[in-house]
Design a protein around this motif. Structure first.
Motif, PDB file in Angstrom:
ATOM      1  N   GLY A 184       0.813  -1.207   0.000  1.00  0.00           N
ATOM      2  CA  GLY A 184       0.000   0.000   0.000  1.00  0.00           C
ATOM      3  C   GLY A 184       0.849   1.260   0.000  1.00  0.00           C
ATOM      4  O   GLY A 184       2.072   1.204   0.088  1.00  0.00           O
ATOM      5  N   PRO A 185       0.199   2.425  -0.110  1.00  0.00           N
ATOM      6  CA  PRO A 185       0.937   3.691  -0.137  1.00  0.00           C
ATOM      7  C   PRO A 185       1.423   4.111   1.241  1.00  0.00           C
ATOM      8  O   PRO A 185       0.724   3.962   2.244  1.00  0.00           O
ATOM      9  CB  PRO A 185      -0.101   4.681  -0.673  1.00  0.00           C
ATOM     10  CG  PRO A 185      -1.427   4.096  -0.282  1.00  0.00           C
ATOM     11  CD  PRO A 185      -1.251   2.610  -0.311  1.00  0.00           C
ATOM     12  N   ALA A 207       5.964   7.964  -5.747  1.00  0.00           N
ATOM     13  CA  ALA A 207       7.230   7.288  -6.026  1.00  0.00           C
ATOM     14  C   ALA A 207       7.079   5.779  -5.880  1.00  0.00           C
ATOM     15  O   ALA A 207       6.338   5.295  -5.013  1.00  0.00           O
ATOM     16  CB  ALA A 207       8.307   7.783  -5.061  1.00  0.00           C
ATOM     17  N   THR A 208       7.795   5.042  -6.734  1.00  0.00           N
ATOM     18  CA  THR A 208       7.900   3.593  -6.589  1.00  0.00           C
ATOM     19  C   THR A 208       9.375   3.212  -6.607  1.00  0.00           C
ATOM     20  O   THR A 208      10.177   3.820  -7.314  1.00  0.00           O
ATOM     21  CB  THR A 208       7.171   2.841  -7.720  1.00  0.00           C
ATOM     22  OG1 THR A 208       7.678   3.278  -8.992  1.00  0.00           O
ATOM     23  CG2 THR A 208       5.671   3.109  -7.670  1.00  0.00           C
ATOM     24  N   GLN A 265       5.700  -0.544  -8.716  1.00  0.00           N
ATOM     25  CA  GLN A 265       5.074   0.037  -9.903  1.00  0.00           C
ATOM     26  C   GLN A 265       3.826  -0.737 -10.296  1.00  0.00           C
ATOM     27  O   GLN A 265       2.797  -0.153 -10.641  1.00  0.00           O
ATOM     28  CB  GLN A 265       6.075   0.046 -11.060  1.00  0.00           C
ATOM     29  CG  GLN A 265       5.555   0.694 -12.338  1.00  0.00           C
ATOM     30  CD  GLN A 265       5.191   2.155 -12.162  1.00  0.00           C
ATOM     31  OE1 GLN A 265       5.846   2.871 -11.420  1.00  0.00           O
ATOM     32  NE2 GLN A 265       4.133   2.588 -12.825  1.00  0.00           N
ATOM     33  N   GLU A 266       3.902  -2.057 -10.219  1.00  0.00           N
ATOM     34  CA  GLU A 266       2.739  -2.880 -10.549  1.00  0.00           C
ATOM     35  C   GLU A 266       1.603  -2.625  -9.561  1.00  0.00           C
ATOM     36  O   GLU A 266       0.423  -2.559  -9.962  1.00  0.00           O
ATOM     37  CB  GLU A 266       3.124  -4.357 -10.548  1.00  0.00           C
ATOM     38  CG  GLU A 266       4.021  -4.755 -11.712  1.00  0.00           C
ATOM     39  CD  GLU A 266       4.469  -6.201 -11.622  1.00  0.00           C
ATOM     40  OE1 GLU A 266       4.009  -6.910 -10.692  1.00  0.00           O
ATOM     41  OE2 GLU A 266       5.287  -6.623 -12.455  1.00  0.00           O
ATOM     42  N   LEU A 316       1.043   0.126  -7.912  1.00  0.00           N
ATOM     43  CA  LEU A 316       0.482   1.443  -8.205  1.00  0.00           C
ATOM     44  C   LEU A 316      -0.417   1.398  -9.430  1.00  0.00           C
ATOM     45  O   LEU A 316      -1.507   1.991  -9.434  1.00  0.00           O
ATOM     46  CB  LEU A 316       1.610   2.461  -8.411  1.00  0.00           C
ATOM     47  CG  LEU A 316       1.184   3.852  -8.890  1.00  0.00           C
ATOM     48  CD1 LEU A 316       0.194   4.485  -7.913  1.00  0.00           C
ATOM     49  CD2 LEU A 316       2.408   4.741  -9.072  1.00  0.00           C
ATOM     50  N   GLU A 317       0.025   0.709 -10.455  1.00  0.00           N
ATOM     51  CA  GLU A 317      -0.784   0.616 -11.674  1.00  0.00           C
ATOM     52  C   GLU A 317      -2.119  -0.064 -11.393  1.00  0.00           C
ATOM     53  O   GLU A 317      -3.161   0.343 -11.926  1.00  0.00           O
ATOM     54  CB  GLU A 317      -0.010  -0.134 -12.753  1.00  0.00           C
ATOM     55  CG  GLU A 317       1.172   0.666 -13.298  1.00  0.00           C
ATOM     56  CD  GLU A 317       2.063  -0.153 -14.215  1.00  0.00           C
ATOM     57  OE1 GLU A 317       1.780  -1.370 -14.386  1.00  0.00           O
ATOM     58  OE2 GLU A 317       3.034   0.410 -14.757  1.00  0.00           O
ATOM     59  N   THR A 318      -2.099  -1.084 -10.543  1.00  0.00           N
ATOM     60  CA  THR A 318      -3.349  -1.760 -10.177  1.00  0.00           C
ATOM     61  C   THR A 318      -4.250  -0.823  -9.378  1.00  0.00           C
ATOM     62  O   THR A 318      -5.449  -0.704  -9.648  1.00  0.00           O
ATOM     63  CB  THR A 318      -3.044  -3.030  -9.351  1.00  0.00           C
ATOM     64  OG1 THR A 318      -2.274  -3.931 -10.139  1.00  0.00           O
ATOM     65  CG2 THR A 318      -4.340  -3.706  -8.915  1.00  0.00           C
ATOM     66  N   ALA A 319      -3.657  -0.139  -8.398  1.00  0.00           N
ATOM     67  CA  ALA A 319      -4.444   0.763  -7.555  1.00  0.00           C
ATOM     68  C   ALA A 319      -5.020   1.921  -8.352  1.00  0.00           C
ATOM     69  O   ALA A 319      -6.139   2.388  -8.080  1.00  0.00           O
ATOM     70  CB  ALA A 319      -3.587   1.292  -6.417  1.00  0.00           C
ATOM     71  N   SER A 320      -4.275   2.388  -9.353  1.00  0.00           N
ATOM     72  CA  SER A 320      -4.727   3.553 -10.114  1.00  0.00           C
ATOM     73  C   SER A 320      -5.968   3.248 -10.960  1.00  0.00           C
ATOM     74  O   SER A 320      -6.633   4.180 -11.438  1.00  0.00           O
ATOM     75  CB  SER A 320      -3.603   4.063 -11.015  1.00  0.00           C
ATOM     76  OG  SER A 320      -3.269   3.109 -12.009  1.00  0.00           O
ATOM     77  N   GLN A 321      -6.275   1.977 -11.095  1.00  0.00           N
ATOM     78  CA  GLN A 321      -7.489   1.610 -11.818  1.00  0.00           C
ATOM     79  C   GLN A 321      -8.711   1.553 -10.904  1.00  0.00           C
ATOM     80  O   GLN A 321      -9.846   1.403 -11.377  1.00  0.00           O
ATOM     81  CB  GLN A 321      -7.303   0.230 -12.480  1.00  0.00           C
ATOM     82  CG  GLN A 321      -6.138   0.153 -13.439  1.00  0.00           C
ATOM     83  CD  GLN A 321      -6.203   1.210 -14.525  1.00  0.00           C
ATOM     84  OE1 GLN A 321      -7.255   1.389 -15.158  1.00  0.00           O
ATOM     85  NE2 GLN A 321      -5.107   1.919 -14.750  1.00  0.00           N
TER      86      GLN A 321
END
Length: 311
Positions: free
Chosen positions: A194-195, A247-248, A254-255, A257-262
């Motif tokens: 998580g962030p 930041a990642t 990065q993966e 974040l990309e999942t969460a951004s959806q």
């Protein structure tokens, strides 16, 4: 942690290195472990801290060895082109003592968090400079760079590099605060779990402040901690602001974040809808420090501000 293999044999090698050194010891530095004498012009430098590598390169010295950046197997991306052949002597927090000895250094530059037991071993290899630790502070990196510059005999070069950072930050601040108000922002490192909201007392959040941003942590970061506990997606409104720097550290982050951004929770954020989310390299923004890192962070800030101005 330093390797414990063949410890007694290694200590014998260390003693031989120390006794065999004929370089003149000309200057005494005040370090975390007391006064340390260093050579007038060290030629074989090993850095065991990301900020030490950065400061060395800023001063015009290319070390023989360094540790890998946090979350990686090599030095941070922003420095990689400058040291393509540097020898890796360990990971963040895990130095390979035998690899350090093999390089026959005449100066070791280490982290302010180096344990005393590790210092005791390293100082038998070569003079080892450890900056005094003052806890988390957005300006601690400056004192570290100055000490490393002094150890290298390159104080003028470090002072020049710091002055260049200050001048550029002031110029950016004048642009960002042109309307008389500092835009708010958080710095968040996105991890697989998580962030994490980063402290306002770190190197990169200090650079954001110097460039004119009002950096916040929403009360989520405990005193003398580098970041918060991981947030759930439901808690994302805690990181709302005028801007958001994300930041990642590596591919896993990065993966994630990309999942969460959806997710709907992420897309609902006002800062996302205004397209003022800035993706940055976590190796630089949440692990690095030093004059060169400062310029690289300011590069990212300037690019983000210029891109926003053209929208």
């Amino acid at each position: 942690m330093l390797s414990k293999r063949n410890l007694f044999c290694t200590l014998g090698v260390l003693a031989g290195v120390a006794l065999g050194s004929s370089a003149a010891m000309a200057r005494s530095l005040d370090t975390a472990f007391g006064e340390v004498e260093v050579n007038d012009d060290p030629q074989r430098v090993v850095t065991l801290y990301e900020g030490a590598l950065d400061a060395s390169l800023a001063a015009g010295v290319t070390p023989l060895g360094a540790i890998a950046t946090r979350g990686g197997q090599q030095v941070a991306n922003y420095l990689r082109d400058q040291v393509p052949d540097i020898q890796m002597v360990g990971l963040a927090g895990e130095t390979n003592l035998e690899a350090v000895v093999a390089l026959s250094p005449d100066l070791i530059l280490a982290s302010p968090r180096l344990p005393e037991a590790q210092y005791a071993l390293l100082s038998q290899v070569a003079p080892t400079v450890v900056p005094p630790s003052s806890g988390f502070s957005p300006d601690a990196w400056r004192d570290e760079a100055l000490l490393f510059g002094e150890a290298l005999g390159r104080e003028p070069q470090i002072n020049e590099a710091l002055a260049a950072v200050d001048q550029r930050a002031e110029e950016l601040k004048a642009r960002i605060n042109a309307e008389g108000q500092a835009p708010s922002t958080h710095l968040v490192r996105w991890m697989p779990q998580g962030p994490l909201v980063m402290s306002t007392k770190l190197f990169s959040t200090g650079m954001l402040s110097a460039a004119g941003f009002a950096v916040e942590d929403s009360g989520l970061v405990a005193d003398q901690r580098p970041h918060s506990d991981p947030l759930s997606l439901e808690a994302l409104p805690e990181i709302e602001g005028d801007w958001l720097f994300l930041a990642t550290l590596n591919e896993d982050g990065q993966e994630a974040l990309e999942t969460a951004s959806q997710s709907e929770a992420f897309r609902r954020l006002d800062v996302v809808q205004r397209d003022q989310v800035v993706a940055v390299d976590g190796q630089l923004w949440t692990s690095a420090s030093g004059p060169l890192a400062a310029q690289a962070v300011l590069d990212d800030i300037e690019t983000a501000v210029e891109s926003n101005a053209t929208q």
